[in-house]
Design a protein around this motif. Structure first.
Motif, short mmCIF file in Angstrom:
data_model
loop_
_atom_site.label_atom_id
_atom_site.label_comp_id
_atom_site.label_asym_id
_atom_site.label_seq_id
_atom_site.Cartn_x
_atom_site.Cartn_y
_atom_site.Cartn_z
N ASP A 97 35.17 46.29 44.26
CA ASP A 97 36.16 45.37 44.35
C ASP A 97 36.74 45.40 45.96
O ASP A 97 36.99 44.00 46.31
CB ASP A 97 37.30 45.45 43.45
N THR A 100 34.10 43.75 48.44
CA THR A 100 33.86 42.39 48.21
C THR A 100 34.25 41.57 49.49
O THR A 100 33.35 40.62 50.03
CB THR A 100 34.59 41.95 46.91
N THR A 101 35.21 41.81 49.97
CA THR A 101 35.81 41.27 51.44
C THR A 101 34.54 41.31 52.43
O THR A 101 34.18 40.43 53.09
CB THR A 101 37.02 41.35 51.69
N SER A 104 31.42 39.43 51.58
CA SER A 104 31.66 38.29 51.87
C SER A 104 31.67 37.64 53.13
O SER A 104 31.20 36.59 53.41
CB SER A 104 32.98 37.42 51.03
N LEU A 162 41.22 39.22 41.07
CA LEU A 162 39.88 39.30 41.90
C LEU A 162 39.01 38.08 41.64
O LEU A 162 38.40 37.59 42.68
CB LEU A 162 39.20 40.62 41.67
N CYS A 165 40.04 35.07 43.62
CA CYS A 165 39.73 35.02 45.05
C CYS A 165 38.66 33.98 45.41
O CYS A 165 38.79 33.54 46.71
CB CYS A 165 39.47 36.35 45.65
N ALA A 166 37.91 33.49 44.72
CA ALA A 166 36.80 32.50 44.98
C ALA A 166 37.50 31.13 44.97
O ALA A 166 36.76 30.25 45.49
CB ALA A 166 35.66 32.60 43.82
N ARG A 177 44.98 38.64 48.06
CA ARG A 177 44.57 40.12 48.38
C ARG A 177 45.95 40.92 48.20
O ARG A 177 45.72 42.27 48.19
CB ARG A 177 43.99 40.04 49.68
N LYS A 242 31.51 33.45 46.94
CA LYS A 242 32.49 33.10 45.69
C LYS A 242 31.99 33.87 44.44
O LYS A 242 32.82 34.68 43.98
CB LYS A 242 32.63 31.62 45.66
N PHE A 245 32.72 37.63 44.27
CA PHE A 245 34.49 37.86 43.53
C PHE A 245 34.17 37.57 41.93
O PHE A 245 34.93 38.56 41.27
CB PHE A 245 35.31 36.97 44.33
N THR A 248 32.20 40.57 40.41
CA THR A 248 32.95 41.99 40.58
C THR A 248 34.26 41.75 39.41
O THR A 248 34.65 42.76 38.73
CB THR A 248 33.31 42.37 41.74
N GLY A 249 35.09 40.91 39.67
CA GLY A 249 36.17 40.48 38.69
C GLY A 249 35.83 40.61 37.43
O GLY A 249 36.64 41.38 36.54
#
Length: 526
Positions: A97, A100-101, A104, A162, A165-166, A177, A242, A245, A248-249
């Protein structure tokens, strides 16, 4: 122990009682059973404000409980089988998680949200700002309410946030975040508490290494998922960044429900243990001079935590070791693409060896610590190697040398795992443990939120200033570890040289919720 350590217990009354009874535990008024002199020369009063393990110990008092070597090994295997896989899965997922940023960032996140200058750095810094602000409240919630149920509720909400976040643009992304950081602040302290509840001191370092090293599994799995989404991006209606996120979310939400259903709040409530095994598990951890925890906040233990020099050594270590960690976690993929010159797909795949080094290195060195008889000395040696790897990353003239430094840097968690396990093993008194854990993780937050800010956009793609900062912080963290070892070694030697204090007149004193400074029979794990 102060007579006014818990205002809810009211005024203390002194009674000449030398053993606990069930009525003592049910009495909401604080009363003193006995007193003795601590290793520091202060009078310590044992009251009826004790650890939750005391009740179970009293219920089986007088029984002839013997744990032979074969029984001990059988119990340990059973605990490992039912607890460690779920803990490792969750820790793997929480690190995915956080990454992910980073994934991405090279899959279109920065372009889609119109990030310029240091805007990307703030996507990590805001996460740890949320973590920082909520660390103490999260720790207090974990003390007041059942640990497993509380942390699983955090995880479920965290997974939902999470996935969201998309959806937003940059301001909303920053807000989400920040909330993610607040929610994640419960996970590591919860796992530290669970580890101290179930395992003996000498077992805790390796078990902490197992679940913490699952970050490496998260690196490998997260890289593979991101690579697959990138290579098949045209097959999906959503952009690859996207989908990272969303996927994984959803995984995190599932694991949150799994933790809620599977992990008990303490050993006496374990669905996978028989009645006889529960008694044996409680007896096993008696040697820790600690129990399961005490839901009542004790002001005296909070003050002791603030006055303990080791608390602040932990704090300084956490900051210095996590400034490099925060930078590499956020910018590792960007370095591979922009500094090392790999393609987008190859940059994702090239993170997998980092995960492998972390898995093998962290667990191997934690296992070897059994033979060195000192987890802290092992961590000092590994951290010295990490400092050399940081020098390679910063100053090696060739790409292969810098890449070797980047990969070996992933051994850095060995030092962090060591200190985290010391909070479990060498900090006694539940309020004190919660407080020290919170301060340590606040240092972790501060380091991780500073780390991305050392990567200044005008220094791209080499980011030489950040690399030099990584080396300086590595050296300072090594000095902190050495100071922690010396402090524990000297204190143990001092206690061993003192006349022994006879505690036989206080039955089950191990579960009286005494701090490490109050308990004359407590010894620090080296």
């Amino acid at each position: 122990m102060s007579e006014k350590s818990d205002e809810k217990f009211g005024e203390a009354r002194v009674e000449p009682v030398a053993s606990f009874t069930k009525s003592d535990l049910e009495d909401k008024n604080l009363h003193v059973l006995t007193a003795f002199v601590s290793p520091g020369g202060k009078e310590v009063k044992i009251t009826n404000n004790v650890d939750s393990a005391m009740k179970y110990a009293l219920e089986h008092q007088g029984e002839d409980i013997v744990i032979d070597d074969a029984t001990n090994k059988r119990l340990l295997r059973k605990i490992d089988t039912f607890l460690l896989p779920v803990m490792c899965l969750l820790y793997m997922c929480q690190f995915m998680d956080k990454l992910t940023t980073s994934y991405s960032s090279i899959l279109g996140l920065r372009q889609s949200l119109h990030m310029k200058g240091d805007m990307y750095s703030w996507t990590t810094t805001c996460f740890y700002l949320g973590y920082l602000v909520f660390e103490f409240p999260a720790s207090l919630l974990l003390q007041r309410f059942p640990v497993a149920k509380t942390v699983s509720a955090f995880i479920i909400v965290w997974g939902m946030i999470l996935a969201l976040c998309a959806v937003p643009q940059y301001p909303g992304f920053i807000a989400l975040r920040t909330i993610l950081g607040m929610l994640e602040s419960a996970v590591t302290p919860a796992f530290a508490i669970i580890t101290s509840q179930w395992y003996k001191k000498e077992e805790q370092f390796l078990r902490t290494a197992f679940w913490f090293a699952s970050n490496g599994i998260g690196t490998i799995v997260g890289s593979a998922i991101s690579w697959g989404l990138y290579k098949n991006a045209e097959s999906y209606s959503l952009p690859a960044w996207k989908l990272v996120f969303v996927v994984t979310g959803c995984m995190t939400v599932f694991l949150g429900f799994l933790v809620m259903a599977h992990i008990p709040d303490n050993p006496t409530g374990a669905w996978f243990l028989t009645k006889e095994e529960k008694v044996l598990v409680v007896e096993r951890i008696r040697s820790n001079q600690q129990g399961f925890g005490n839901p009542r906040f004790k002001k005296s233990q909070f003050i002791e935590a603030l006055q303990d020099v080791r608390t602040w050594l932990f704090f300084l270590f956490a900051i210095s070791s996590n400034i490099p960690n925060g930078g590499i976690t956020s910018f590792g993929t960007i370095l591979l693409k922009e500094d090392f010159g790999y393609s987008t797909a190859d940059s994702l795949l090239m993170q997998m060896p980092q995960g492998a080094v972390e898995i093998v290195g962290c667990t191997l060195f934690a296992w070897l610590a059994k033979y060195l008889k000192s987890r802290t000395l092992m961590a000092v040696g590994v951290t010295a190697v990490v400092v050399m790897s940081q020098c390679l990353l910063a100053f090696a003239p060739t790409k292969s040398g810098r890449l070797a430094g980047l990969y070996l840097f992933t051994l850095a968690p060995v030092g962090f795992i060591c200190v985290l396990s010391q909070v479990s093993s060498s900090v006694a008194g539940h309020t004190k443990k919660v407080t020290v854990n919170a301060i340590f993780l606040i240092g972790y937050c501060v380091g991780n939120l500073i780390g991305p800010q050392t990567f200044i956009s005008t220094q791209a793609p080499k980011y030489q200033g950040a690399k030099v900062a990584i080396v300086v912080c590595g050296v300072f963290s090594l000095l902190c570890l050495i100071a922690i070892y010396v402090s524990y070694y000297v204190d143990n030697k001092k206690r061993d040289s003192m006349p022994p204090v006879d505690m036989s007149h206080v039955e089950n004193y191990e579960f009286a919720d005494l701090t490490d400074k109050e308990n004359p029979n407590f010894r620090y794990a080296l």
